[in-house]
Design a protein around this motif. Structure first.
Motif, PDB file in Angstrom:
ATOM      1  N   PHE A 187     -10.487  -0.175  -5.910  1.00 48.41           N
ATOM      2  CA  PHE A 187      -9.974   0.783  -4.929  1.00 48.41           C
ATOM      3  C   PHE A 187     -10.547   2.173  -5.170  1.00 48.41           C
ATOM      4  CE2 PHE A 187      -6.847  -2.349  -3.677  1.00 48.41           C
ATOM      5  CZ  PHE A 187      -6.493  -1.978  -2.393  1.00 48.41           C
ATOM      6  N   ALA A 188     -10.583   2.596  -6.429  1.00 46.85           N
ATOM      7  CA  ALA A 188     -11.115   3.922  -6.757  1.00 46.85           C
ATOM      8  C   ALA A 188     -12.602   4.011  -6.430  1.00 46.85           C
ATOM      9  CB  ALA A 188     -10.876   4.225  -8.235  1.00 46.85           C
ATOM     10  N   LEU A 189     -13.333   2.942  -6.690  1.00 50.81           N
ATOM     11  CA  LEU A 189     -14.763   2.933  -6.403  1.00 50.81           C
ATOM     12  C   LEU A 189     -15.025   3.094  -4.909  1.00 50.81           C
ATOM     13  CD1 LEU A 189     -17.747   2.468  -7.025  1.00 50.81           C
ATOM     14  CD2 LEU A 189     -17.283  -0.003  -7.047  1.00 50.81           C
ATOM     15  N   TYR A 190     -14.316   2.340  -4.084  1.00 48.22           N
ATOM     16  CA  TYR A 190     -14.549   2.440  -2.640  1.00 48.22           C
ATOM     17  C   TYR A 190     -14.073   3.775  -2.080  1.00 48.22           C
ATOM     18  CZ  TYR A 190     -16.383  -2.248  -1.903  1.00 48.22           C
ATOM     19  OH  TYR A 190     -17.181  -3.375  -1.901  1.00 48.22           O
ATOM     20  N   ALA A 191     -13.082   4.376  -2.709  1.00 56.68           N
ATOM     21  CA  ALA A 191     -12.688   5.725  -2.298  1.00 56.68           C
ATOM     22  C   ALA A 191     -13.833   6.707  -2.529  1.00 56.68           C
ATOM     23  CB  ALA A 191     -11.431   6.169  -3.056  1.00 56.68           C
ATOM     24  N   GLU A 192     -14.522   6.566  -3.667  1.00 60.05           N
ATOM     25  CA  GLU A 192     -15.699   7.406  -3.942  1.00 60.05           C
ATOM     26  C   GLU A 192     -16.807   7.125  -2.934  1.00 60.05           C
ATOM     27  OE1 GLU A 192     -16.355   9.810  -6.182  1.00 60.05           O
ATOM     28  OE2 GLU A 192     -14.256   9.792  -6.815  1.00 60.05           O
ATOM     29  N   VAL A 193     -17.002   5.868  -2.596  1.00 55.89           N
ATOM     30  CA  VAL A 193     -18.029   5.495  -1.619  1.00 55.89           C
ATOM     31  C   VAL A 193     -17.747   6.163  -0.277  1.00 55.89           C
ATOM     32  CG1 VAL A 193     -18.888   3.556  -0.234  1.00 55.89           C
ATOM     33  CG2 VAL A 193     -18.710   3.333  -2.716  1.00 55.89           C
ATOM     34  N   ARG A 194     -16.492   6.127   0.169  1.00 57.80           N
ATOM     35  CA  ARG A 194     -16.152   6.721   1.469  1.00 57.80           C
ATOM     36  C   ARG A 194     -16.293   8.234   1.460  1.00 57.80           C
ATOM     37  NH1 ARG A 194     -12.106   2.853   0.911  1.00 57.80           N
ATOM     38  NH2 ARG A 194     -10.557   4.444   0.343  1.00 57.80           N
ATOM     39  N   ARG A 195     -16.064   8.869   0.307  1.00 63.15           N
ATOM     40  CA  ARG A 195     -16.169  10.333   0.229  1.00 63.15           C
ATOM     41  C   ARG A 195     -17.611  10.816   0.149  1.00 63.15           C
ATOM     42  NH1 ARG A 195     -11.348  10.025  -3.078  1.00 63.15           N
ATOM     43  NH2 ARG A 195     -12.617   9.783  -4.939  1.00 63.15           N
ATOM     44  N   ALA A 196     -18.531   9.952  -0.218  1.00 66.30           N
ATOM     45  CA  ALA A 196     -19.912  10.370  -0.466  1.00 66.30           C
ATOM     46  C   ALA A 196     -20.592  10.824   0.826  1.00 66.30           C
ATOM     47  CB  ALA A 196     -20.695   9.231  -1.100  1.00 66.30           C
ATOM     48  N   ASP A 197     -21.405  11.876   0.711  1.00 66.80           N
ATOM     49  CA  ASP A 197     -22.169  12.363   1.861  1.00 66.80           C
ATOM     50  C   ASP A 197     -23.407  11.515   2.119  1.00 66.80           C
ATOM     51  OD1 ASP A 197     -20.435  14.520   2.314  1.00 66.80           O
ATOM     52  OD2 ASP A 197     -21.462  15.746   0.808  1.00 66.80           O
ATOM     53  N   ASP A 198     -23.925  10.892   1.076  1.00 68.72           N
ATOM     54  CA  ASP A 198     -25.161  10.116   1.173  1.00 68.72           C
ATOM     55  C   ASP A 198     -24.848   8.651   0.903  1.00 68.72           C
ATOM     56  OD1 ASP A 198     -27.606   8.855   0.864  1.00 68.72           O
ATOM     57  OD2 ASP A 198     -28.520  10.488  -0.268  1.00 68.72           O
ATOM     58  N   PRO A 199     -24.925   7.776   1.910  1.00 75.76           N
ATOM     59  CA  PRO A 199     -24.614   6.364   1.693  1.00 75.76           C
ATOM     60  C   PRO A 199     -25.503   5.700   0.644  1.00 75.76           C
ATOM     61  CG  PRO A 199     -24.641   6.856   4.041  1.00 75.76           C
ATOM     62  CD  PRO A 199     -25.179   8.071   3.332  1.00 75.76           C
ATOM     63  N   GLU A 200     -26.746   6.134   0.540  1.00 73.68           N
ATOM     64  CA  GLU A 200     -27.636   5.519  -0.453  1.00 73.68           C
ATOM     65  C   GLU A 200     -27.172   5.860  -1.876  1.00 73.68           C
ATOM     66  OE1 GLU A 200     -32.397   4.976  -1.436  1.00 73.68           O
ATOM     67  OE2 GLU A 200     -31.746   6.189   0.275  1.00 73.68           O
ATOM     68  N   GLU A 201     -26.759   7.115  -2.097  1.00 72.61           N
ATOM     69  CA  GLU A 201     -26.236   7.480  -3.411  1.00 72.61           C
ATOM     70  C   GLU A 201     -24.929   6.740  -3.692  1.00 72.61           C
ATOM     71  OE1 GLU A 201     -25.894  11.692  -3.738  1.00 72.61           O
ATOM     72  OE2 GLU A 201     -28.068  12.040  -3.620  1.00 72.61           O
ATOM     73  N   ALA A 202     -24.102   6.583  -2.657  1.00 79.39           N
ATOM     74  CA  ALA A 202     -22.861   5.830  -2.814  1.00 79.39           C
ATOM     75  C   ALA A 202     -23.150   4.375  -3.181  1.00 79.39           C
ATOM     76  CB  ALA A 202     -22.045   5.894  -1.525  1.00 79.39           C
ATOM     77  N   HIS A 203     -24.188   3.835  -2.588  1.00 87.31           N
ATOM     78  CA  HIS A 203     -24.576   2.456  -2.882  1.00 87.31           C
ATOM     79  C   HIS A 203     -25.014   2.302  -4.326  1.00 87.31           C
ATOM     80  CE1 HIS A 203     -27.449  -1.027  -2.735  1.00 87.31           C
ATOM     81  NE2 HIS A 203     -26.427  -1.553  -2.085  1.00 87.31           N
ATOM     82  N   GLU A 204     -25.719   3.280  -4.865  1.00 87.33           N
ATOM     83  CA  GLU A 204     -26.141   3.223  -6.269  1.00 87.33           C
ATOM     84  C   GLU A 204     -24.926   3.297  -7.195  1.00 87.33           C
ATOM     85  OE1 GLU A 204     -28.736   3.110  -9.637  1.00 87.33           O
ATOM     86  OE2 GLU A 204     -28.776   2.371  -7.570  1.00 87.33           O
TER      87      GLU A 204
END
Length: 209
Positions: free
Chosen positions: A20-37
């Motif tokens: 849950f915490a990881l996907y919250a960080e993913v949703r907050r990220a401005d850059d989807p590619e960085e979120a994917h990494e």
């Protein structure tokens, strides 16, 4: 409940908390590619080190990281959930009994086809979008039973806009269910309305037999 069962339950809770915490960080990220990494790194760490990993002991000893394709922005979409004919399926699990799902809509993937959007109708609710693509079951391809794009009750949620009725589907975040690694797990897999004939070469791949 035995001490072992309690400890196992606590480990699963901790796994879910981290997801849950990881996907919250993913949703907050401005850059989807960085979120994917970030997603890739955290999933590798969970799989390698967490006591609730679905990796079997022998596989865990040899684990060097999941096979995840490089990020491709062409596979990221924010799409409206369109009306669909009512539908339902039930999935029998070894631990949770029969888990019912109902179809609440459909999304049209540009140049790829459509996917049904399901809602878990038992305790907890949540949206569920699996996908089985044209590479499923092929050597170096994707898991034969399909992968998960969205499973909100377990934290896999890339975002949505309730006012506009849209949902984010980013195939780069497609991941294998636990049963791909340990047959002791029972996983609901892609229904006929969640099968794409095209190859989806992004997300988590599969090298197992």
């Amino acid at each position: 409940m035995t001490a072992h069962s309690a400890r196992t339950a606590a480990e699963v809770v901790d796994w879910r908390r981290r997801v849950f915490a990881l996907y919250a960080e993913v949703r907050r990220a401005d850059d989807p590619e960085e979120a994917h990494e970030l997603w890739r790194i955290e999933r590798d760490d969970l799989m390698a080190r967490h006591p609730a990993t679905p990796l079997l002991e022998d596989d865990r000893l040899l684990f060097e990281g999941l096979s995840i394709a490089p990020y491709d922005p062409d596979w990221r979409f924010e799409l409206p959930i369109l009306p669909a004919e009512p539908g339902r399926f039930e999935f029998a699990t070894g631990t949770d009994g029969v888990v019912p799902f109902e179809r609440v809509g459909v999304v049209q993937i540009p140049d790829a086809g459509s996917l049904d959007v399901w809602r878990l109708t038992s305790y907890g609710g949540g949206l569920f979008v699996p996908v089985r693509d044209g590479l499923a079951g092929r050597p170096g391809g994707t898991y034969g039973g399909g992968r998960y794009l969205i499973d909100t009750i377990k934290g896999a949620d890339l975002g949505s806009d309730a006012a506009r009725g849209t949902i984010v589907l980013d195939f780069n975040f497609a991941y294998n269910p636990s049963c791909a690694y340990d047959p002791a797990w029972a996983c609901p897999l892609a229904q006929p309305g969640n099968v794409l004939s095209v190859a989806v070469p992004v997300g988590e791949l599969y090298s197992g037999s």
